[in-house]
Scaffold this active site. Sequence first.
Site, PDB file in Angstrom:
ATOM      1  N   LEU A  47     -13.430 -49.909  -8.257  1.00 16.14           N
ATOM      2  CA  LEU A  47     -13.196 -49.214  -9.514  1.00 16.14           C
ATOM      3  C   LEU A  47     -14.527 -49.223 -10.254  1.00 16.14           C
ATOM      4  CD1 LEU A  47      -9.774 -50.700 -10.748  1.00 16.14           C
ATOM      5  CD2 LEU A  47     -10.186 -48.469  -9.698  1.00 16.14           C
ATOM      6  N   ASP A  48     -14.867 -48.106 -10.878  1.00 15.04           N
ATOM      7  CA  ASP A  48     -16.119 -48.018 -11.629  1.00 15.04           C
ATOM      8  C   ASP A  48     -16.146 -49.057 -12.747  1.00 15.04           C
ATOM      9  OD1 ASP A  48     -16.826 -45.816 -10.079  1.00 15.04           O
ATOM     10  OD2 ASP A  48     -16.176 -44.353 -11.578  1.00 15.04           O
ATOM     11  N   VAL A  49     -17.328 -49.342 -13.231  1.00 19.81           N
ATOM     12  CA  VAL A  49     -17.508 -50.332 -14.290  1.00 19.81           C
ATOM     13  C   VAL A  49     -16.678 -49.992 -15.533  1.00 19.81           C
ATOM     14  CG1 VAL A  49     -19.582 -49.266 -15.285  1.00 19.81           C
ATOM     15  CG2 VAL A  49     -19.255 -51.740 -15.477  1.00 19.81           C
ATOM     16  N   HIS A 130     -16.663 -41.695  -7.551  1.00 15.37           N
ATOM     17  CA  HIS A 130     -16.384 -41.065  -8.858  1.00 15.37           C
ATOM     18  C   HIS A 130     -15.427 -39.867  -8.737  1.00 15.37           C
ATOM     19  CE1 HIS A 130     -19.276 -43.566 -10.882  1.00 15.37           C
ATOM     20  NE2 HIS A 130     -20.320 -43.038 -10.267  1.00 15.37           N
TER      21      HIS A 130
END
Length: 188
Positions: A47-49, A130
């Site tokens: 999961l992205d930051v 993304h």
Amino acid sequence: RIKKNLHFMMNKPYGVITAMDDKRHETVAKFFPSNIITAGIFPVGRLDVDTTGLLIFTNDGILCHRLTSPKWNIVKEYYLEVSGKYFDDTDVVKLKDGLVLGDGTICKSADLKIITPSNGVLAIREGKYHQVKKMMKALGGTVTVLKRISMGPIKLDDKLQEGEFRPLTDEETNFLYTSTGLQNQQTN
């Protein structure tokens, strides 16, 4: 010797990266005690930051591969909020048909449930870099909130605060193995 497979769910907080070790950024590992980390757990996917929500951890590499490989069609659901765009039925159709991103990347069919014109739940069956943000950009919006709420048969436990984790129940673990065709290969 029988290796014990470990399985956890975490409600990943905003601002930490999905890695067990990084020299420059805070990682999800900081939320686990050292005895669990030394047992060799790792996150299933990323999961992205700036993305929160469900992260599954295991020390079973085969299970991890099957949960993240597009070949197995494991559905990942995300709650999202967007700005600069109001969802309508044409967006639902575009996503269902499979969206082509600006760089020519083809996304598999996805399902959008519109909650309000600026938020909804998106279900995807792959996990490109993304991807959700790029899909929303292709529709004309910018993601402002992104939270994974389920992965395959596992739903985020709404009792978990951001940064908290818990072991998966036997039932949840069995669901994961069954959904990936591994139901007879689980060792406890």
